[in-house]
Enzyme design. Sequence first.
Site, short mmCIF file in Angstrom:
data_model
loop_
_atom_site.label_atom_id
_atom_site.label_comp_id
_atom_site.label_asym_id
_atom_site.label_seq_id
_atom_site.Cartn_x
_atom_site.Cartn_y
_atom_site.Cartn_z
N CYS A 257 3.84 -9.60 -1.95
CA CYS A 257 4.19 -10.40 -0.77
C CYS A 257 5.45 -9.90 -0.05
O CYS A 257 6.50 -9.72 -0.66
CB CYS A 257 4.41 -11.85 -1.16
SG CYS A 257 2.99 -12.59 -1.94
N ARG B 1 3.89 -2.56 0.44
CA ARG B 1 4.09 -3.33 -0.79
C ARG B 1 2.76 -3.83 -1.36
O ARG B 1 2.69 -4.18 -2.53
CB ARG B 1 4.97 -4.57 -0.51
CG ARG B 1 6.39 -4.22 -0.14
CD ARG B 1 7.14 -5.44 0.36
NE ARG B 1 7.37 -6.42 -0.68
CZ ARG B 1 8.41 -6.43 -1.49
NH1 ARG B 1 9.32 -5.48 -1.38
NH2 ARG B 1 8.55 -7.35 -2.41
N TRP C 213 -0.08 -11.35 -1.05
CA TRP C 213 -0.89 -10.73 -2.10
C TRP C 213 -1.31 -11.90 -2.97
O TRP C 213 -0.48 -12.51 -3.66
CB TRP C 213 -0.05 -9.73 -2.86
CG TRP C 213 -0.82 -8.86 -3.81
CD1 TRP C 213 -1.45 -7.68 -3.50
CD2 TRP C 213 -1.04 -9.08 -5.20
NE1 TRP C 213 -2.06 -7.17 -4.61
CE2 TRP C 213 -1.83 -8.00 -5.67
CE3 TRP C 213 -0.69 -10.08 -6.10
CZ2 TRP C 213 -2.24 -7.91 -6.99
CZ3 TRP C 213 -1.10 -9.98 -7.41
CH2 TRP C 213 -1.86 -8.90 -7.85
N ASN D 29 7.44 -15.46 -1.77
CA ASN D 29 7.01 -14.40 -2.68
C ASN D 29 7.32 -14.90 -4.09
O ASN D 29 8.46 -15.28 -4.36
CB ASN D 29 7.80 -13.11 -2.38
CG ASN D 29 7.56 -12.03 -3.42
OD1 ASN D 29 6.59 -12.07 -4.18
ND2 ASN D 29 8.45 -11.05 -3.47
N GLY D 30 6.31 -14.93 -4.96
CA GLY D 30 6.55 -15.41 -6.33
C GLY D 30 5.52 -16.46 -6.70
O GLY D 30 4.46 -16.55 -6.08
N GLU E 192 -0.91 10.12 -16.95
CA GLU E 192 -0.44 10.02 -15.57
C GLU E 192 -1.48 10.61 -14.60
O GLU E 192 -1.74 10.05 -13.53
CB GLU E 192 0.93 10.72 -15.44
CG GLU E 192 1.53 10.74 -14.05
CD GLU E 192 1.85 9.35 -13.47
OE1 GLU E 192 1.75 8.34 -14.19
OE2 GLU E 192 2.14 9.30 -12.26
N LYS F 5 -3.27 8.49 -11.61
CA LYS F 5 -3.31 8.89 -10.19
C LYS F 5 -4.73 8.88 -9.67
O LYS F 5 -5.01 8.47 -8.55
CB LYS F 5 -2.73 10.29 -9.96
CG LYS F 5 -1.25 10.52 -10.14
CD LYS F 5 -0.36 9.63 -9.35
CE LYS F 5 0.04 8.45 -10.20
NZ LYS F 5 1.09 7.62 -9.85
N GLU G 193 -5.82 5.26 -9.17
CA GLU G 193 -5.11 4.60 -8.07
C GLU G 193 -5.56 5.16 -6.71
O GLU G 193 -5.81 4.41 -5.78
CB GLU G 193 -3.60 4.85 -8.18
CG GLU G 193 -2.91 4.11 -9.29
CD GLU G 193 -1.43 4.46 -9.36
OE1 GLU G 193 -0.61 3.55 -9.27
OE2 GLU G 193 -1.09 5.65 -9.50
N HIS H 268 -12.28 10.88 -32.19
CA HIS H 268 -12.30 9.51 -32.71
C HIS H 268 -12.91 8.54 -31.70
O HIS H 268 -12.51 7.38 -31.64
CB HIS H 268 -10.88 9.07 -33.10
CG HIS H 268 -10.27 9.98 -34.13
ND1 HIS H 268 -10.77 10.07 -35.41
CD2 HIS H 268 -9.26 10.87 -34.04
CE1 HIS H 268 -10.05 10.98 -36.09
NE2 HIS H 268 -9.15 11.47 -35.26
N LYS I 19 3.07 -1.74 -4.31
CA LYS I 19 4.14 -0.82 -4.71
C LYS I 19 5.13 -1.52 -5.63
O LYS I 19 5.68 -0.94 -6.54
CB LYS I 19 4.85 -0.34 -3.44
CG LYS I 19 5.96 0.66 -3.66
CD LYS I 19 5.40 2.04 -3.86
CE LYS I 19 6.40 3.07 -4.28
NZ LYS I 19 5.76 4.12 -5.09
#
Length: 585
Positions: A2, A27, A74, A100-101, A462, A466, A469, A485, A580
């Site tokens: 948010c 964001r 959001w 926001n929250g 990583e 990527k 995302e 395994h 973000k």
Amino acid sequence: MCGIIGRVDYRDISPNLIEGLRRLEYRGYDSAGIATLDGGKIRVVKRAGTVDRLAEAFRSSPVRGTLGIAHTRWATHGGVNDINAHPHVSCDGKVAVIHNGIIENFAELKSSLRREGHDFVSETDTEVVAHLSEDILREGDDLMQTGLKLAKMLKGQYALVIMNSDNPERLLGMRHNAPLMVGVGRNYSVYASDVLGFIDETKRAVFLEDDTVSVAERNHLEVRSLGGLPRDYKVVDLAEELGSPDKKNFEHFTLKEIHEQPGSILRIMKQDPGKVTLFRKQLEEAKRIFFVAAGSSYHASMLGKIYLSEHMGLYSDVILASEYRSYERWFDEGTVLVAVSQSGETMDVLEAVRAGKEKGCSILGVVNHAPSSLERMSDTVVNLRAGQEVGVAATKSFTSQVALFYSIANKDIDDLEVESISRAVSDSLAQEEAVKSIAREIASSKDIYFLGRGKNFPLALEGALKMKELAYLHAEGIAAGELKHGPLALIEKGTPLILINPDDETHDDTISNGMEVKARGGVLIGVAPDTHGGYDYFIRIPKVLPDHYPLVVAVPLQLLAYHTARLLRANIDKPRNLAKSVTVK
Ligand code: G6P
């Protein structure tokens, strides 16, 4: 997550509010809205979807005014639709709120407000704040008193900006465990959850302390603690800290940020040696060390753990910030928490840090976005100075974190070594065309695996992150030794496997694992300084010292995800559903 903007000005501010929202889009959000005080009445325009959609709705039904608030939402409580978008307005239409929250006790508050006759229109937790404010203001309280009373009633975490039509020249701001700052302009003030909300207009800002209530006027700001005590504040100049983010000639911020890495790595490795020494000393003296982080910062911390072990002989543990409770019993006075966060605002990281501080841990912060909450909560802090990272997926902040951990662990690094790392990262970038052609080969795959051992394992994680995302492809990073395994059962004819295989001590074992995959029909894509008969495709990386490989390997993995995403026409800078700065649990 948010994004908040609130503005008190002397001219019509509706275009600035919408522009401010555009700058906060990165964001992550799913709806947007604005409210202004227009002819003495609060008028709201809000829409599910993009800020562009909001701007369109605004064009057909414009609202104007010198006082206003704006928000990108959001969703947490209530679905994504026009009604749940913020701002939320009280029954009497005199109060509008953005948030926001999460208001954790919203259900109890909502039932008692309903009993008193308030009508709710949305499913959000935020709407209770509008109705509560209406009741408090009706009793004749001013905005500051309203904020202080609200603070006593609300549980959870919040950054709130509240406007009231009986206060046409003031806004109320409140923060508790969520970021909020004020841009100080010439004859105007802007609340925002992020400096990007106002940095194009003013470089002067007040970073409000946590647990504060404030009232902003055009040329005045009053700040109090949640308990009502006056609080001093400082107006800081942002010009040096940040710059205005600009895509330059790159198609996306993410690509620009990938290309900035030779410079950002150089900057962090050459920065204030005194700070690095202090960090090192605190680690050496610690009884226990935990890295606490999320996402890419977590993967960088895994490398930090290996560097600390290999160069300093120190044992540490890396914990996912959201899982800290399982380890909290070990937090005590001798414990050092290395809290790693690009944004410095990730809620889970801040929670772990808060828990650590309560138990007497020392907090060593690693942030890129400064000033931030984590920076203020840390006892010692290193600012990565990688520059604003606008792309939601972390790229340059990841390599800066890794480079920092290497500099802390290895006290013998000299300028020649630093410069050679930066050159090697440029050489890795020069492989972009080769990476692009491999992206074409893998873009239609349904699963992609990344394999690595030792320092290459965090890189496998990583690289897969990527790919998820940016390209929305299912990808997994696997420790090469774990292949047998379980994951080997997933390999089918044509399954692509990125084999991270530098010429370090892991090389021979990793090649054997790659061949096991190939024998089952997998397609091997080697990331290595030298090719090998087993590779179906090959991404050449420069030959460097084993410790430097994570930095040169990260680059082609980022480029691979980027170019695959581009072929798949994904929303690269703002991937769907992601944010973000993750400021909720
Ligand atoms: C979000 C971002 C990731 C990032 C993670 C941790 O999920 O999309 O790219 O790695 O948060 O963020 P932090 O700011 O704490 O490093």
